[in-house]
Design a protein around this motif. Structure first.
Motif, short mmCIF file in Angstrom:
data_model
loop_
_atom_site.label_atom_id
_atom_site.label_comp_id
_atom_site.label_asym_id
_atom_site.label_seq_id
_atom_site.Cartn_x
_atom_site.Cartn_y
_atom_site.Cartn_z
N LEU A 90 38.24 50.51 35.09
CA LEU A 90 37.59 49.29 35.57
C LEU A 90 38.64 48.37 36.17
O LEU A 90 39.68 48.11 35.55
CB LEU A 90 36.89 48.59 34.40
CG LEU A 90 36.29 47.21 34.66
CD1 LEU A 90 35.17 47.29 35.70
CD2 LEU A 90 35.79 46.60 33.36
N THR B 137 33.03 51.67 43.99
CA THR B 137 32.61 52.18 42.69
C THR B 137 31.95 53.53 42.84
O THR B 137 30.99 53.69 43.60
CB THR B 137 31.65 51.19 42.03
OG1 THR B 137 32.35 49.97 41.76
CG2 THR B 137 31.09 51.76 40.73
N GLN C 116 35.84 58.23 36.71
CA GLN C 116 35.03 57.07 37.10
C GLN C 116 35.92 55.91 37.55
O GLN C 116 36.87 55.54 36.84
CB GLN C 116 34.17 56.62 35.93
CG GLN C 116 33.35 55.37 36.18
CD GLN C 116 32.21 55.59 37.16
OE1 GLN C 116 31.46 56.56 37.05
NE2 GLN C 116 32.08 54.69 38.14
N THR D 75 35.32 51.94 38.62
CA THR D 75 34.37 50.84 38.68
C THR D 75 35.10 49.59 39.13
O THR D 75 36.09 49.18 38.52
CB THR D 75 33.72 50.60 37.31
OG1 THR D 75 33.07 51.79 36.87
CG2 THR D 75 32.69 49.47 37.39
#
Length: 112
Positions: free
Chosen positions: A11, A91, A107, A109
């Motif tokens: 993130l 994202t 991932q 983000t």
């Protein structure tokens, strides 16, 4: 067997940076072009960047030109994606791809 192990996702706030890594095994890495793809929720998987076998040639999606840099280290059997000036639209799950094989994805983000 061919295997890719990706890392480096997470993130990050808009404007931030991340560096993705992909370590390959099971084939002669230095002889093959490598790519990074990404897939956002509800969208098709798209090509982000490609690098030639020696690292001398690179290509980027228009959406990431000037912000992302793909590189490789043929001694470490690794390919990298340096992502700067990240935007919320970056994202996605990012995948390493080479020799017709895919990594498991990592991932990314981008959110405040």
């Amino acid at each position: 067997q061919v295997q890719f192990v990706e890392s480096g996702g997470g993130l990050v706030q808009p404007g931030g940076s991340l560096r993705l890594s992909c370590v390959a095994s099971g084939f002669t890495f230095s002889m093959h072009a490598m790519s990074w793809y990404r897939q956002a929720p509800g969208k098709e998987r798209e090509l982000v960047a490609t690098i030639g076998s020696s690292g001398g040639s690179t290509n980027y999606a228009d959406s990431v030109k000037g912000r992302f840099t793909i590189s490789r280290d043929n001694v470490k059997n690794s390919v990298y994606l340096q992502m700067n000036s990240l935007k919320p639209e970056d994202t996605a799950v990012y995948y390493c791809y080479g020799r017709h094989y895919w990594g498991q994805g990592t991932q990314v983000t981008v959110s405040s």
